[in-house]
Design an enzyme around this catalytic site. Structure first.
Site, mmCIF file in Angstrom:
data_model
loop_
_atom_site.group_PDB
_atom_site.id
_atom_site.type_symbol
_atom_site.label_atom_id
_atom_site.label_comp_id
_atom_site.label_asym_id
_atom_site.label_seq_id
_atom_site.Cartn_x
_atom_site.Cartn_y
_atom_site.Cartn_z
ATOM 1 N N GLY A 135 0.775 -1.230 0.000
ATOM 2 C CA GLY A 135 0.000 0.000 0.000
ATOM 3 C C GLY A 135 0.809 1.284 0.000
ATOM 4 O O GLY A 135 0.330 2.324 0.451
ATOM 5 N N ASN A 167 1.580 3.007 -2.589
ATOM 6 C CA ASN A 167 0.907 3.935 -3.511
ATOM 7 C C ASN A 167 -0.344 4.522 -2.862
ATOM 8 O O ASN A 167 -0.651 5.699 -3.033
ATOM 9 C CB ASN A 167 0.561 3.229 -4.824
ATOM 10 C CG ASN A 167 1.764 3.124 -5.745
ATOM 11 O OD1 ASN A 167 2.163 4.096 -6.352
ATOM 12 N ND2 ASN A 167 2.350 1.944 -5.796
ATOM 13 N N HIS A 215 1.316 1.455 -13.281
ATOM 14 C CA HIS A 215 2.173 0.335 -13.708
ATOM 15 C C HIS A 215 3.625 0.783 -13.605
ATOM 16 O O HIS A 215 3.964 1.877 -14.074
ATOM 17 C CB HIS A 215 1.830 -0.098 -15.142
ATOM 18 C CG HIS A 215 2.637 -1.275 -15.605
ATOM 19 N ND1 HIS A 215 2.364 -2.566 -15.189
ATOM 20 C CD2 HIS A 215 3.737 -1.343 -16.407
ATOM 21 C CE1 HIS A 215 3.268 -3.380 -15.711
ATOM 22 N NE2 HIS A 215 4.106 -2.663 -16.465
HETATM 23 C C1 GRF Z 1 4.683 -2.412 -6.592
HETATM 24 O O1 GRF Z 1 5.410 -3.367 -7.352
HETATM 25 C C2 GRF Z 1 4.385 -1.236 -7.475
HETATM 26 O O2 GRF Z 1 5.438 -1.024 -8.393
HETATM 27 C C3 GRF Z 1 3.146 -1.665 -8.202
HETATM 28 O O3 GRF Z 1 2.435 -2.476 -7.259
HETATM 29 C C4 GRF Z 1 3.348 -3.025 -6.282
HETATM 30 C C5 GRF Z 1 2.881 -2.807 -4.879
HETATM 31 O O4 GRF Z 1 2.798 -1.455 -4.615
HETATM 32 N N1 GRF Z 1 2.379 -0.530 -8.635
HETATM 33 P P1 GRF Z 1 2.161 -0.910 -3.217
HETATM 34 O O5 GRF Z 1 3.317 -0.677 -2.281
HETATM 35 O O6 GRF Z 1 1.225 -2.001 -2.687
HETATM 36 O O7 GRF Z 1 1.451 0.342 -3.586
#
Ligand code: GRF
Length: 200
Positions: free
Chosen positions: A12, A14, A110
């Site tokens: 999480g 992002n 992505h």
């Molecule tokens: C990571 O590999 C990111 O590059 C992709 O999803 C994966 C998990 O991201 N977008 P997050 O830390 O769960 O947001």
């Protein structure tokens, strides 16, 4: 106010970038209506709870088919007044019926510069392993609209990141997340918010 649902499967980071952008005032007129994970143990659900954002685990395995899952998820989000669905590290391939229910209102982050290193099988570390194997000197991240293909929808925003000598997939992933993903995802949400307002 644009109400968004953030769909997650993992750490999480992002999601956290979106939360931080909203709480700092950088991302205005957006609220996170809910966080949905397909995994009970996703730390993203803890991040949601820590910020008093409703979080639910809704898993495909609890439904008779992926289409039933898609219908349930669409109904759940619509009944919660969600305007935009943000896929942030979400690893379930959503069925066509869900995509159609939210046509033009689903975006995905992505970790490459699409059309490089994307499509079936390109997710998480695999993306960076492929970039290093190809020997590219520049990679990055892309936010795009989700259509019925895999990573094929219209591109909204991209940000480039340098590949450094000696990079491992893990080091490169961290740099792409810090320098690109966490920057462009809130920016993309703001761009889409304005676009959806113009469509009204
Ligand atoms: C990571 O590999 C990111 O590059 C992709 O999803 C994966 C998990 O991201 N977008 P997050 O830390 O769960 O947001």
């Amino acid at each position: 106010m644009l109400s968004i649902a953030v769909l997650v499967s993992g750490g999480g980071t992002n999601l956290q970038a979106i939360i931080d952008a909203i709480e700092s005032g950088k991302l205005k007129d957006v609220s996170i209506g809910c966080v949905i994970s397909n995994r009970k143990d996703a730390y993203a659900l803890t991040r949601a709870k820590d910020h008093k954002i409703p979080g639910e685990c809704i898993r495909p395995r609890d439904f008779g088919s992926i289409e039933e899952y898609g219908d349930h998820l669409a109904n759940y989000l619509q009944s919660n007044g969600i305007d935009l669905v943000v896929l942030a590290g979400f690893l379930v391939v959503l069925p066509k019926n869900f995509i159609q229910a939210f046509a033009g209102r689903i975006i995905n982050i992505h970790p490459s510069l699409i059309p490089s290193f994307c499509g079936d099988g390109f997710y998480g570390l695999k993306v960076h392993e492929a970039a290093l194997a190809r020997g590219v000197k520049v990679t990055g991240a892309t936010v795009h609209y989700v259509d019925e293909g895999t990573d094929t929808g219209p591109i909204i925003i991209q940000k480039a990141v340098c590949v450094e000598p000696g990079d491992t997939p893990e080091i490169l992933q961290k740099r792409v997340m810090e320098q690109a993903e966490w920057v462009i995802l809130p920016e993309a949400i703001d761009l889409v918010r304005k676009e959806l307002e113009d469509r009204r």
